[in-house]
Design an enzyme around this catalytic site. Structure first.
Site, short mmCIF file in Angstrom:
data_model
loop_
_atom_site.label_atom_id
_atom_site.label_comp_id
_atom_site.label_asym_id
_atom_site.label_seq_id
_atom_site.Cartn_x
_atom_site.Cartn_y
_atom_site.Cartn_z
N LYS A 1 12.27 1.85 -7.11
CA LYS A 1 11.10 2.45 -6.46
C LYS A 1 10.99 3.94 -6.82
CE LYS A 1 11.48 -0.77 -2.56
NZ LYS A 1 11.68 -0.87 -1.10
N TYR B 1 3.48 -6.95 -2.16
CA TYR B 1 3.96 -6.88 -0.78
C TYR B 1 3.08 -7.68 0.18
CZ TYR B 1 7.26 -3.19 -2.06
OH TYR B 1 8.29 -2.47 -2.62
N ASN C 1 14.61 3.25 0.41
CA ASN C 1 15.81 2.46 0.11
C ASN C 1 15.95 2.11 -1.37
OD1 ASN C 1 13.86 0.49 -0.16
ND2 ASN C 1 14.63 -0.82 1.51
N HIS D 1 14.00 -2.69 -5.04
CA HIS D 1 13.59 -4.02 -4.57
C HIS D 1 14.22 -5.06 -5.48
CE1 HIS D 1 10.97 -7.45 -3.53
NE2 HIS D 1 10.96 -7.67 -4.83
N GLU E 1 7.10 -12.98 -8.53
CA GLU E 1 7.14 -11.56 -8.87
C GLU E 1 7.22 -11.32 -10.37
OE1 GLU E 1 9.18 -10.32 -4.60
OE2 GLU E 1 10.40 -10.31 -6.43
#
Length: 219
Positions: free
Chosen positions: A76, A116, A180, A183, A194
């Protein structure tokens, strides 16, 4: 011949339905003619149902439980900004997994929303989409190897870094659940969806590392 044309039509229809990235070519649409028109309805139904696109029983996520199993992993914007890309890639390489696709991009809002979509009802959904599309790129990857989906999640760590095992990516480098770092697909169905969403089949490399048999053999 027809199955090849239909397969190409399904790919083009799926990508045009869920991705609006600037790199996406629309010249494929007229090329496939009637096969694309017929496939669009099938693809749209599969996407509406949230099911991965399967062609002749095979997914871009390979075969579950086999050495060909694949997972989608995305570093990310916070991971990119903190210059952790190399360290994260090293975690997967040192475990023995094979990098079959990688690219850096700033996702479009449409791509981020679709990625998402399972979180669309959550209060943090808009903020998450805004963050992923804020301008700092993400690094999208596909990793391959035996049990890579489950083991990839263990390498990454729990969603909340404060609950992540020491030594995991999040356990070592992250503190806040809102930042965080990374992913990773949480199931075979998620990996199928995905990978299909972020990559064209032509972007997935087919090769055999020199150490592959030493890492993946059962005996």
């Amino acid at each position: 011949m027809f199955s090849t044309t239909l397969r190409a039509g399904l790919r083009a229809a799926s990508r045009s339905s869920v991705r609006t990235m600037s790199t996406l070519s629309v010249r494929a649409v007229p090329r496939y003619g009637a096969a694309l028109a017929a496939a669009t309805a099938v693809t749209a139904f599969g996407l509406y149902q949230g099911a991965p696109l399967l062609l002749e029983g095979k997914s871009l996520a390979g075969e579950k439980g086999k050495a060909s199993e694949r997972s989608f992993v995305m570093i990310k914007p916070d991971g990119v900004s903190r210059q952790l890309v190399g360290k994260i890639i090293t975690r997967f390489e040192e475990r023995g997994y094979k990098l079959v696709a990688v690219k850096s991009l700033t996702p479009s809002p449409a791509l981020a929303k679709e990625h998402y979509i399972d979180l669309a009802s959550r209060p943090f959904y808009k903020g998450l989409v805004d963050y992923i599309t804020s301008g700092t790129p993400v690094v999208a990857m596909v990793w391959e190897g035996k049990d890579v989906i489950r083991q990839g999640r263990r390498i990454v760590g729990a969603t909340n870094p404060q609950e992540s095992d020491p030594g995991s990516v999040r356990g070592q480098y992250a503190v806040s659940v809102g930042r965080n770092l990374i992913h990773a697909s949480d199931s075979f169905d998620s990996a199928s969806k995905e990978i299909e969403l972020w990559f064209a089949e032509s972007e997935l490399a087919e090769y055999k590392p020199t150490t592959w048999d030493w890492v993946m053999a059962d005996n």
